[in-house]
Design a protein around this motif. Structure first.
Motif, PDB file in Angstrom:
ATOM      1  N   VAL A  11      29.878 -21.592  34.988  1.00 21.29           N
ATOM      2  CA  VAL A  11      31.234 -21.709  34.407  1.00 21.29           C
ATOM      3  C   VAL A  11      32.306 -21.258  35.399  1.00 21.29           C
ATOM      4  N   PHE A  12      32.020 -20.199  36.135  1.00 23.89           N
ATOM      5  CA  PHE A  12      33.039 -19.639  37.038  1.00 23.89           C
ATOM      6  C   PHE A  12      33.399 -20.632  38.150  1.00 23.89           C
ATOM      7  N   TYR A  13      32.415 -21.343  38.677  1.00 25.20           N
ATOM      8  CA  TYR A  13      32.664 -22.284  39.779  1.00 25.20           C
ATOM      9  C   TYR A  13      32.692 -23.738  39.303  1.00 25.20           C
ATOM     10  N   HIS A  14      33.031 -23.968  38.017  1.00 24.72           N
ATOM     11  CA  HIS A  14      33.001 -25.349  37.504  1.00 24.72           C
ATOM     12  C   HIS A  14      34.020 -26.252  38.215  1.00 24.72           C
ATOM     13  N   ASP A  15      35.048 -25.626  38.793  1.00 24.55           N
ATOM     14  CA  ASP A  15      36.110 -26.414  39.431  1.00 24.55           C
ATOM     15  C   ASP A  15      35.947 -26.475  40.945  1.00 24.55           C
ATOM     16  N   SER A  16      34.796 -26.030  41.436  1.00 25.54           N
ATOM     17  CA  SER A  16      34.599 -26.006  42.889  1.00 25.54           C
ATOM     18  C   SER A  16      33.100 -26.213  43.152  1.00 25.54           C
ATOM     19  N   LEU A  17      32.681 -27.481  43.062  1.00 22.89           N
ATOM     20  CA  LEU A  17      31.245 -27.757  43.013  1.00 22.89           C
ATOM     21  C   LEU A  17      30.503 -27.468  44.330  1.00 22.89           C
ATOM     22  N   ASP A  18      31.196 -27.573  45.464  1.00 27.32           N
ATOM     23  CA  ASP A  18      30.533 -27.229  46.734  1.00 27.32           C
ATOM     24  C   ASP A  18      30.227 -25.736  46.777  1.00 27.32           C
ATOM     25  N   GLY A  37      44.571 -26.427  25.778  1.00 26.33           N
ATOM     26  CA  GLY A  37      43.627 -26.835  26.826  1.00 26.33           C
ATOM     27  C   GLY A  37      42.903 -25.641  27.407  1.00 26.33           C
ATOM     28  N   GLU A  38      43.655 -24.549  27.586  1.00 30.67           N
ATOM     29  CA  GLU A  38      43.039 -23.345  28.151  1.00 30.67           C
ATOM     30  C   GLU A  38      42.038 -22.737  27.177  1.00 30.67           C
ATOM     31  N   TRP A  39      42.384 -22.802  25.876  1.00 31.07           N
ATOM     32  CA  TRP A  39      41.451 -22.242  24.895  1.00 31.07           C
ATOM     33  C   TRP A  39      40.090 -22.938  24.985  1.00 31.07           C
ATOM     34  N   THR A  40      40.134 -24.249  25.251  1.00 29.48           N
ATOM     35  CA  THR A  40      38.866 -24.969  25.390  1.00 29.48           C
ATOM     36  C   THR A  40      38.008 -24.312  26.462  1.00 29.48           C
ATOM     37  N   PHE A  41      38.647 -23.920  27.569  1.00 28.99           N
ATOM     38  CA  PHE A  41      37.865 -23.293  28.643  1.00 28.99           C
ATOM     39  C   PHE A  41      37.357 -21.913  28.242  1.00 28.99           C
ATOM     40  N   VAL A  42      38.178 -21.112  27.587  1.00 26.71           N
ATOM     41  CA  VAL A  42      37.699 -19.796  27.122  1.00 26.71           C
ATOM     42  C   VAL A  42      36.468 -20.020  26.250  1.00 26.71           C
ATOM     43  N   SER A  43      36.589 -20.989  25.346  1.00 36.89           N
ATOM     44  CA  SER A  43      35.509 -21.277  24.412  1.00 36.89           C
ATOM     45  C   SER A  43      34.234 -21.712  25.143  1.00 36.89           C
ATOM     46  N   LYS A  44      34.406 -22.462  26.217  1.00 42.94           N
ATOM     47  CA  LYS A  44      33.246 -22.930  26.981  1.00 42.94           C
ATOM     48  C   LYS A  44      32.589 -21.785  27.767  1.00 42.94           C
ATOM     49  N   PHE A  45      33.408 -20.882  28.327  1.00 46.77           N
ATOM     50  CA  PHE A  45      32.838 -19.716  29.023  1.00 46.77           C
ATOM     51  C   PHE A  45      32.042 -18.874  28.008  1.00 46.77           C
ATOM     52  N   LEU A  46      32.659 -18.646  26.836  1.00 43.93           N
ATOM     53  CA  LEU A  46      31.978 -17.883  25.780  1.00 43.93           C
ATOM     54  C   LEU A  46      30.708 -18.614  25.331  1.00 43.93           C
ATOM     55  N   GLY A  47      30.829 -19.914  25.157  1.00 47.17           N
ATOM     56  CA  GLY A  47      29.698 -20.711  24.671  1.00 47.17           C
ATOM     57  C   GLY A  47      28.512 -20.663  25.614  1.00 47.17           C
ATOM     58  N   SER A  48      28.781 -20.698  26.912  1.00 50.79           N
ATOM     59  CA  SER A  48      27.676 -20.728  27.868  1.00 50.79           C
ATOM     60  C   SER A  48      26.989 -19.362  27.973  1.00 50.79           C
ATOM     61  N   ALA A  62      28.188 -26.617  34.988  1.00 52.53           N
ATOM     62  CA  ALA A  62      29.538 -26.947  35.467  1.00 52.53           C
ATOM     63  C   ALA A  62      29.959 -28.334  34.975  1.00 52.53           C
ATOM     64  N   LEU A  63      29.047 -29.297  35.039  1.00 54.85           N
ATOM     65  CA  LEU A  63      29.380 -30.643  34.549  1.00 54.85           C
ATOM     66  C   LEU A  63      29.717 -30.587  33.057  1.00 54.85           C
ATOM     67  N   ALA A  64      28.922 -29.823  32.310  1.00 57.48           N
ATOM     68  CA  ALA A  64      29.149 -29.697  30.861  1.00 57.48           C
ATOM     69  C   ALA A  64      30.481 -29.004  30.583  1.00 57.48           C
ATOM     70  N   THR A  65      30.830 -28.020  31.417  1.00 61.89           N
ATOM     71  CA  THR A  65      32.108 -27.315  31.257  1.00 61.89           C
ATOM     72  C   THR A  65      33.278 -28.284  31.459  1.00 61.89           C
ATOM     73  N   ASN A  66      33.099 -29.212  32.380  1.00 67.26           N
ATOM     74  CA  ASN A  66      34.186 -30.145  32.707  1.00 67.26           C
ATOM     75  C   ASN A  66      34.325 -31.308  31.724  1.00 67.26           C
ATOM     76  N   LEU A  67      33.348 -31.475  30.825  1.00 72.45           N
ATOM     77  CA  LEU A  67      33.415 -32.594  29.874  1.00 72.45           C
ATOM     78  C   LEU A  67      34.213 -32.220  28.630  1.00 72.45           C
TER      79      LEU A  67
END
Ligand code: AR6
Ligand code: MG
Length: 321
Positions: A147-154, A15-26, A185-190
């Motif tokens: 990507v950095f604030y994908h988990d804190s939208l406010d 699951g974490e690798w998915t996030f690394v990949s998304k940070f790299l991808g963006s 951020a929405l794309a990172t969370n999908l």
């Protein structure tokens, strides 16, 4: 530090690798889109074969100010472990002075000189264009914030606005940056392997938008997803240097080809106009959704400064874990 980071990434669970990949991808998605689109800036429309053949003939995919500034955003977030306006502004100024020939828009270099001469980082940009710029220059560089604030939208919204304030103080420039960051951020969370509702994605963005022009364009994005005529897309969404004439177009290009990084980015370039920036923003959203693996090796392999951009994406991710 870097060995420690490699170790942490090697140990990351699935699951974490998915996030690394998304940070790299963006982050790499921004750079690849920018570099691919750059030769066609200002063209009326661009044929897909033309883009592919020009890209194939190039040994190095050189990026422009879009990526140069995106790198500055990432460097500052990493150094300060989050947003610090003064540090980010000084990072932009330093990077610009080291390498000014990246095709910067007319506004930012003037602001950098004001900041250099002592103007506060959150005031200088108001002096341009009678109330600030609404160019797309603060949206094009926003991927690290998305990507950095994908988990804190406010917090993401607040930081996107403040980061824009450094160079783009007009409310339309700021909202363009915030919408682009929110789309990333929405794309990172999908979950990339599952299908998602494009209308839900757009509804979330529309709720987030305060300015009429963005709400109106986002509502057109949904209806234009079945439109074949590129002239109509450009007439309704724009392909210009202004944030409101390019951020909705990037969101559209991503949604139209949400299952393919290359199709989304090539489509964005094919619309002509501000091709590097619209492709950079499309690549940032698509890369955040599909991850680094979705960017063709033939493009990644030729990207200027790729190891450094990868290192920044991994460091940003490691600050979150
Ligand atoms: N009123 C009138 N025109 C404006 C206004 C305004 N308030 N704000 C912006 N413009 P700028 P950028 C127009 O200078 O956003 C690179 O090529 C004006 O024509 O803030 O950083 C990148 O690849 C102004 O010159 O620069 C991007 O494509 C233009 O918008 C682009 O430049 C750009 O605003 C980013 O440019
Ligand atoms: Mg551009």
């Amino acid at each position: 530090m870097y060995n420690e980071l490699s170790h942490k990434i090697a140990e990351a669970r699935m699951g974490e690798w998915t996030f690394v990949s998304k940070f790299l991808g963006s982050l790499l998605g921004t750079a690849v889109g920018d570099a691919l689109g750059a030769p066609f800036e200002g063209w009326y429309r661009v044929g897909l074969e033309e883009i592919e053949s020009v890209t194939e003939r190039r040994d190095i995919l050189v990026y422009t100010d879009d990526t140069h500034m995106m790198i500055g955003v990432a460097e500052s977030l990493i150094r300060c472990k989050g947003f610090d306006g003064e540090d980010m502004a000084q990072t932009f100024v330093r990077n610009y002075e080291l390498d000014p020939f990246r095709g910067y828009g007319p506004g930012p270099p003037r602001i950098f000189r004001l900041i250099r001469s002592g103007e506060p980082w959150d005031k200088a940009a108001q002096r341009l264009y009678g109330g600030g710029s609404y160019g797309n220059g603060s949206a094009m560089r926003v991927a690290p914030i998305g990507v950095f604030y994908h988990d804190s939208l406010d917090r993401l919204g607040e930081v996107a606005y403040k980061s824009s304030q450094i160079t783009h103080a007009h409310s339309l420039g700021q909202e363009g940056a915030a919408l682009q960051a929110y789309a990333i951020a929405l794309a990172t969370n999908l979950e990339p392997s599952s299908s998602f509702s494009r209308s839900d994605f757009l509804a979330k963005l529309s709720t987030y938008a305060k300015e009429d022009i963005y709400r109106q364009r986002l509502s057109r994005v949904a209806t234009l997803l079945t439109e074949q005529d590129k002239a109509k897309i450009v007439a309704e969404l724009g392909n210009g240097i202004e944030a409101f004439n390019s951020v909705p177009t990037a969101i559209y290009s991503f949604l139209l080809h949400h299952d393919s990084f290359s199709k989304a980015v090539l489509y964005a370039i094919s619309l002509g106009g501000d091709t590097d920036t619209i492709a950079a923003m499309t690549g940032a959203i698509s890369g955040a959704y599909l991850g680094i693996e979705s960017i063709p090796d033939s493009w990644k392999g030729k990207l200027e400064n790729k190891p450094y951009i990868e290192e920044l994406a991994k460091k940003l991710w490691s600050l979150k874990s």
